[in-house]
Design an enzyme around this catalytic site. Structure first.
Site, PDB file in Angstrom:
ATOM      1  N   ASP A 144      -6.125  12.044  -4.447  1.00  0.00           N
ATOM      2  CA  ASP A 144      -5.733  11.027  -3.485  1.00  0.00           C
ATOM      3  C   ASP A 144      -4.333  10.558  -3.891  1.00  0.00           C
ATOM      4  O   ASP A 144      -3.985  10.604  -5.063  1.00  0.00           O
ATOM      5  CB  ASP A 144      -6.752   9.874  -3.570  1.00  0.00           C
ATOM      6  CG  ASP A 144      -6.237   8.594  -2.960  1.00  0.00           C
ATOM      7  OD1 ASP A 144      -5.900   8.614  -1.760  1.00  0.00           O
ATOM      8  OD2 ASP A 144      -6.170   7.576  -3.670  1.00  0.00           O
ATOM      9  N   ASP A 196      -9.566   6.608  -5.645  1.00  0.00           N
ATOM     10  CA  ASP A 196      -9.765   5.209  -6.030  1.00  0.00           C
ATOM     11  C   ASP A 196     -10.264   4.335  -4.889  1.00  0.00           C
ATOM     12  O   ASP A 196     -10.731   3.230  -5.105  1.00  0.00           O
ATOM     13  CB  ASP A 196      -8.449   4.608  -6.532  1.00  0.00           C
ATOM     14  CG  ASP A 196      -7.469   4.388  -5.396  1.00  0.00           C
ATOM     15  OD1 ASP A 196      -7.327   5.292  -4.555  1.00  0.00           O
ATOM     16  OD2 ASP A 196      -6.872   3.302  -5.317  1.00  0.00           O
ATOM     17  N   ASP A 199     -12.106   7.176  -0.169  1.00  0.00           N
ATOM     18  CA  ASP A 199     -12.273   8.393  -0.968  1.00  0.00           C
ATOM     19  C   ASP A 199     -13.734   8.647  -1.333  1.00  0.00           C
ATOM     20  O   ASP A 199     -14.069   9.726  -1.845  1.00  0.00           O
ATOM     21  CB  ASP A 199     -11.466   8.290  -2.280  1.00  0.00           C
ATOM     22  CG  ASP A 199      -9.981   8.155  -2.038  1.00  0.00           C
ATOM     23  OD1 ASP A 199      -9.467   8.870  -1.159  1.00  0.00           O
ATOM     24  OD2 ASP A 199      -9.338   7.335  -2.721  1.00  0.00           O
TER      25      ASP A 199
HETATM   26  P1  ADP Z   1      -4.351   6.571   1.845  1.00  0.00           P
HETATM   27  O1  ADP Z   1      -5.129   7.810   2.173  1.00  0.00           O
HETATM   28  O2  ADP Z   1      -2.961   6.943   1.382  1.00  0.00           O
HETATM   29  O3  ADP Z   1      -5.060   5.728   0.784  1.00  0.00           O
HETATM   30  P2  ADP Z   1      -5.197   5.068   4.333  1.00  0.00           P
HETATM   31  O4  ADP Z   1      -6.144   6.122   4.807  1.00  0.00           O
HETATM   32  O5  ADP Z   1      -5.794   3.795   3.861  1.00  0.00           O
HETATM   33  O6  ADP Z   1      -4.147   5.671   3.226  1.00  0.00           O
HETATM   34  O7  ADP Z   1      -4.187   4.706   5.537  1.00  0.00           O
HETATM   35  C1  ADP Z   1      -3.517   5.720   6.252  1.00  0.00           C
HETATM   36  C2  ADP Z   1      -2.327   5.164   7.003  1.00  0.00           C
HETATM   37  O8  ADP Z   1      -2.765   4.187   7.997  1.00  0.00           O
HETATM   38  C3  ADP Z   1      -1.346   4.393   6.135  1.00  0.00           C
HETATM   39  O9  ADP Z   1      -0.418   5.243   5.501  1.00  0.00           O
HETATM   40  C4  ADP Z   1      -0.680   3.480   7.185  1.00  0.00           C
HETATM   41  O10 ADP Z   1       0.290   4.186   7.916  1.00  0.00           O
HETATM   42  C5  ADP Z   1      -1.832   3.131   8.106  1.00  0.00           C
HETATM   43  N1  ADP Z   1      -2.468   1.864   7.697  1.00  0.00           N
HETATM   44  C6  ADP Z   1      -3.681   1.706   7.108  1.00  0.00           C
HETATM   45  N2  ADP Z   1      -3.946   0.396   6.881  1.00  0.00           N
HETATM   46  C7  ADP Z   1      -2.850  -0.294   7.288  1.00  0.00           C
HETATM   47  C8  ADP Z   1      -2.480  -1.694   7.324  1.00  0.00           C
HETATM   48  N3  ADP Z   1      -3.275  -2.659   6.873  1.00  0.00           N
HETATM   49  N4  ADP Z   1      -1.270  -2.006   7.855  1.00  0.00           N
HETATM   50  C9  ADP Z   1      -0.448  -1.062   8.313  1.00  0.00           C
HETATM   51  N5  ADP Z   1      -0.728   0.259   8.320  1.00  0.00           N
HETATM   52  C10 ADP Z   1      -1.897   0.643   7.819  1.00  0.00           C
HETATM   53 MG    MG Z   2      -6.200   5.546  -2.369  1.00  0.00          MG
END
Ligand code: ADP
Ligand code: MG
Length: 293
Positions: free
Chosen positions: A38, A238, A242
């Site tokens: 991740d 984390d 995931d």
């Molecule tokens: P990762 O897999 O990197 O942990 P997430 O799956 O949580 O990321 O989120 C994917 C995408 O959705 C982020 O990169 C962002 O563009 C958007 N996103 C998610 N949550 C938020 C939020 N609270 N505010 C703005 N954008 C968000």
């Molecule tokens: Mg993460």
């Protein structure tokens, strides 16, 4: 009966900050050839800070920050914390939000001072029939090329602008990935973030295979697809998003600095949140198994 060597192995792991749920887990590390990582909070610190604020034509910069910050203030997401804290530092106390909703993997929405506000990916704004101007789209690509995570802000039927946050690669991640390669494992980056940011981070730490823009519910499918190709997969993560992938993987490793949900779904907890501990865990397992047969 559990061979003594396995018990000794799990005990040694505990001393190294590698908490193994049970001695039988060591068997699961046999044949692991791929490590899916991740991005946010695993390869990177996950502690982001507000970087750029790009108001659309005629939009006040502080108003953009105030509205975006107010909605994000109701979310625990690392991007949200960075925007809310950065906005509060710039404009002072943030107004409250009503009808708040978190749209998993896309962003947040809510009502601030009677105004409906959306903050997140372009796909979330599109759900509200809001689209970036060519100018903003070009700025977004430019910032993403610099490794920024860029989100768009819309309110009351118009796009107000862009806000970006920056995350940092953990100082130990590149070394951990080199260690995976030395162990004969192929590292793979898996993230919900966009391709430009994912490629930038991957390049910094030496990962070639990247899956970006993967929705939280689809992370598990990426792991399953790699397994269907005949790979034996370890997954390190984390986040809440995931957990399913950690459970699906042949070996799930959770960052001890991460969410309880991830830790529960995983076979191994890396207490220090240091990716090198994942390499330690594989090395320890191999050594332990080799003393058995
Ligand atoms: P990762 O897999 O990197 O942990 P997430 O799956 O949580 O990321 O989120 C994917 C995408 O959705 C982020 O990169 C962002 O563009 C958007 N996103 C998610 N949550 C938020 C939020 N609270 N505010 C703005 N954008 C968000
Ligand atoms: Mg993460």
């Amino acid at each position: 009966a559990t061979p003594t060597a396995l018990l000794v192995g799990t005990g040694r792991g505990a001393q190294m900050g590698v908490l193994i749920k049970g001695p039988e887990i060591l068997e699961a590390t046999r044949g692991v050839d791929t490590v899916v990582l991740d991005k946010t909070g695993t390869v990177t610190t996950g502690t982001m800070s507000l970087a750029d604020v790009v108001p659309a034509d005629g939009v006040d910069r502080d108003e953009l920050l105030r509205l975006a910050g107010a909605v994000e203030n109701a979310s625990e997401h690392p991007i949200a914390r960075a925007i809310a804290d950065g906005a509060a530092a710039a404009v002072g106390a943030l107004p409250g939000v009503e009808s708040f909703a978190n749209v998993e993997g896309k962003g947040v929405q809510g009502v601030v001072d009677g105004t409906a506000v959306v903050v997140g990916r372009e796909t979330l704004l599109a759900d509200w029939s809001q689209y970036l101007t060519d100018d903003l789209a070009a700025r977004k690509r430019e910032l993403e090329g610099q490794g920024r995570s860029v989100v768009a802000v819309a309110a009351d039927g118009r796009v107000l602008g862009l806000v970006s946050v920056a995350d940092k690669v953990k100082p130990t991640s590149a070394e951990a990935i080199a260690q995976f390669r030395n162990l004969g494992l192929t590292p793979v980056l898996l993230t919900g973030d966009n391709t430009a940011v994912a490629e930038q981070i991957a390049g910094e730490v030496g990962i070639e295979k990247v899956f970006a823009k993967v929705m939280p519910a689809d992370k598990v499918d990426v792991v399953a697809r790699l397994q269907a190709e005949g790979r034996v997969v370890a997954m390190v993560g984390d986040g809440i998003n995931d957990a399913a992938a950690l459970a699906q993987a042949d070996l799930g490793l959770a960052m001890g600095t991460g969410t309880d949900v991830a830790i529960e779904a995983a076979d191994i907890t890396l207490v220090r949140g240091d990716l090198r501990s994942a390499a330690d865990a594989i090395r320890l397992s191999r050594r332990t198994l080799s003393t058995i047969k």
